[in-house]
Design a protein around this motif. Sequence first.
Motif, PDB file in Angstrom:
ATOM      1  N   SER A  87       0.570  -0.945  -0.056  1.00 23.07           N
ATOM      2  CA  SER A  87       0.061   0.291   0.379  1.00 23.07           C
ATOM      3  C   SER A  87       0.960   1.411   0.127  1.00 23.07           C
ATOM      4  CB  SER A  87      -1.335  -0.110   1.124  1.00 23.07           C
ATOM      5  OG  SER A  87      -1.851  -1.071   1.548  1.00 23.07           O
ATOM      6  N   ILE A  88       2.360   1.150   0.751  1.00 20.98           N
ATOM      7  CA  ILE A  88       2.860   2.847   0.836  1.00 20.98           C
ATOM      8  C   ILE A  88       3.093   2.915  -0.404  1.00 20.98           C
ATOM      9  CG2 ILE A  88       4.684   3.152   1.957  1.00 20.98           C
ATOM     10  CD1 ILE A  88       4.217   1.923   4.768  1.00 20.98           C
ATOM     11  N   PHE A  89       4.455   1.741  -0.591  1.00 19.13           N
ATOM     12  CA  PHE A  89       4.310   1.803  -2.557  1.00 19.13           C
ATOM     13  C   PHE A  89       3.547   2.024  -3.281  1.00 19.13           C
ATOM     14  CE2 PHE A  89       8.165  -0.125  -0.696  1.00 19.13           C
ATOM     15  CZ  PHE A  89       9.455  -0.294  -1.582  1.00 19.13           C
ATOM     16  N   TYR A  90       2.323   1.713  -3.224  1.00 18.89           N
ATOM     17  CA  TYR A  90       1.243   2.476  -4.226  1.00 18.89           C
ATOM     18  C   TYR A  90       1.220   3.662  -3.960  1.00 18.89           C
ATOM     19  CZ  TYR A  90      -3.056   3.141  -6.685  1.00 18.89           C
ATOM     20  OH  TYR A  90      -4.029   3.766  -7.696  1.00 18.89           O
ATOM     21  N   VAL A  91       0.936   4.237  -3.271  1.00 17.28           N
ATOM     22  CA  VAL A  91       0.582   5.151  -2.405  1.00 17.28           C
ATOM     23  C   VAL A  91       2.205   6.506  -3.164  1.00 17.28           C
ATOM     24  CG1 VAL A  91      -0.019   7.350  -0.746  1.00 17.28           C
ATOM     25  CG2 VAL A  91      -1.170   5.113  -0.997  1.00 17.28           C
ATOM     26  N   ILE A  92       2.345   6.281  -2.700  1.00 15.96           N
ATOM     27  CA  ILE A  92       3.899   7.002  -3.263  1.00 15.96           C
ATOM     28  C   ILE A  92       4.196   7.027  -4.495  1.00 15.96           C
ATOM     29  CG2 ILE A  92       6.919   7.157  -2.668  1.00 15.96           C
ATOM     30  CD1 ILE A  92       5.177   8.363  -0.155  1.00 15.96           C
ATOM     31  N   THR A  93       4.655   5.500  -5.160  1.00 12.66           N
ATOM     32  CA  THR A  93       4.970   5.715  -6.203  1.00 12.66           C
ATOM     33  C   THR A  93       3.798   5.535  -7.633  1.00 12.66           C
ATOM     34  OG1 THR A  93       4.975   3.655  -6.517  1.00 12.66           O
ATOM     35  CG2 THR A  93       6.735   4.120  -5.541  1.00 12.66           C
TER      36      THR A  93
END
Length: 241
Positions: A87-93
Amino acid sequence: MDCKSIDLIQAAAQLIDATRAAADYTLTSLSSEEGFDELECLLRFDWLAQKFRVLWFEKKTAEDRLRQLDPSILPFGPLEFEQLTQSIFYVITGRLYRQTSVTNDGGVDLIYERHLDWGAVDRYIVQCKLYRGYVPVSHVRDFFGTMTQQVATGYFVTTGTMTKAAVEFIASANKSPFANRFHVVDLSRLRQLMEICEALCTEFSDPGDEAEELHAEERLLLRKRGMAILRACIPAQRSLF
């Protein structure tokens, strides 16, 4: 962990369960919509971030004590850590990293592949380690071997602390002009990324044109800050041993 603490944890666990149930309901009602996987990442982030803060303990004794006081509360586990990282990688990248099989994943927990025009594949792999204490250099070395084998850029995401030997190995690996980059997200950087994601996921109610423009600029700056954290190659916290 006293009675007051367990009461607060129980209340927080109930709130997390309610947030998760609301997310599941939304996902069920929109399961046929396009972009379902992306929506799942966004909805999962909220309750996963809450659970990580409340139900992951840096000391194993605290988790054991919680199990004794209330066995119905399930602590934050490795699979949830993978989902939180996804989820973090999707929101950031803006990239949806795919979760690999739970078993026989070859040390890769998340993967993103971008197919280039000339037939090559730009590959990114992530290993998620929900650790307490020190991360052995052997785990770092094994992951670099997987990166080399798959010709991929690697992200090692962990709640543990890198040993001096692990830090030296990563620095040496990144000096090679032929190797793909080895990035490290430790507990300190993970918490920074969670704060950025929480800000990015916050919805503004009925903004005007000026507010919307400012909001877009803020989101861009937050994403740039998040990308800078993801690109880091040396852990923020590391051991002298």
